[in-house]
Design an enzyme around this catalytic site. Sequence first.
Site, PDB file in Angstrom:
ATOM      1  CG  ASP A  57      -3.473  -0.819   0.609  1.00 33.60           C
ATOM      2  OD1 ASP A  57      -3.710  -1.942   1.118  1.00 33.60           O
ATOM      3  OD2 ASP A  57      -3.887   0.252   1.091  1.00 33.60           O
ATOM      4  CE  LYS A 108      -5.559   3.098  -0.539  1.00 30.96           C
ATOM      5  NZ  LYS A 108      -4.195   2.750  -0.089  1.00 30.96           N
ATOM      6  CE  LYS A 145      -6.412   2.468   3.029  1.00 33.10           C
ATOM      7  NZ  LYS A 145      -5.063   1.877   3.138  1.00 33.10           N
TER       8      LYS A 145
END
Length: 219
Positions: free
Chosen positions: A87, A149, A178
């Site tokens: 991430d 995300k 996400k």
Amino acid sequence: MNHYIDHTLLLANATTKQINTLCDEAHEHQFFSVCINPDFVEHCAERLNTSNVKICTVIGFPLGANTTAVKVFETQNAISLGADEIDMVVNISDVLDGKWDVIEKEIVAIKEACGPKLLKVIFETCLLTNEQIVKLCNISKRAGADFVKTSTGFSTGGATVEHIKLMRDTVGKQMGVKASGGVRTKETAQAMIDAGASRVGASASVSIVTGEAPTTNGY
């Protein structure tokens, strides 16, 4: 809902004992992954090596202000220690300055470092306009990222249903989305999933899946 969740502990004062509890909870509840700071990657990979729980870590976290070379090294190092998913925080200053080519090249470089491992690009949506979010979605998709995300959980706000819908509408079905930051109840998590989230990052994961009220503040 359990398999949507990246069970998360990214606090600076996280202890090994707390990380062990995180891993054990993820195993017990069959969460998709644990999301932890890079220094705990090897430990979590060893503790969860007989489970199906993936190891997720963060790169350029939480500001996104590291150079691309540093982010690439962080990525390579994390994967060598056992990370399954990366991430990565985009450079917010570059977004606000409109340096779209620089951003795209960075995502491409980090995806190349990931190889077959999964890459999520963190936007910090609370700091951006809808137009900037759409632009980042398109750049992330073109650069080969696997997910977009919303948030680090360390800025001025977290995921919103509106931003999840916008991101899903922009990337279509080809990428993951996400939701992270401020997702602390089952109802909120379900709202994010209904809006198009394919993964939810949360520290209150056990409370979310049991329906109980979270006992502490967190990611």
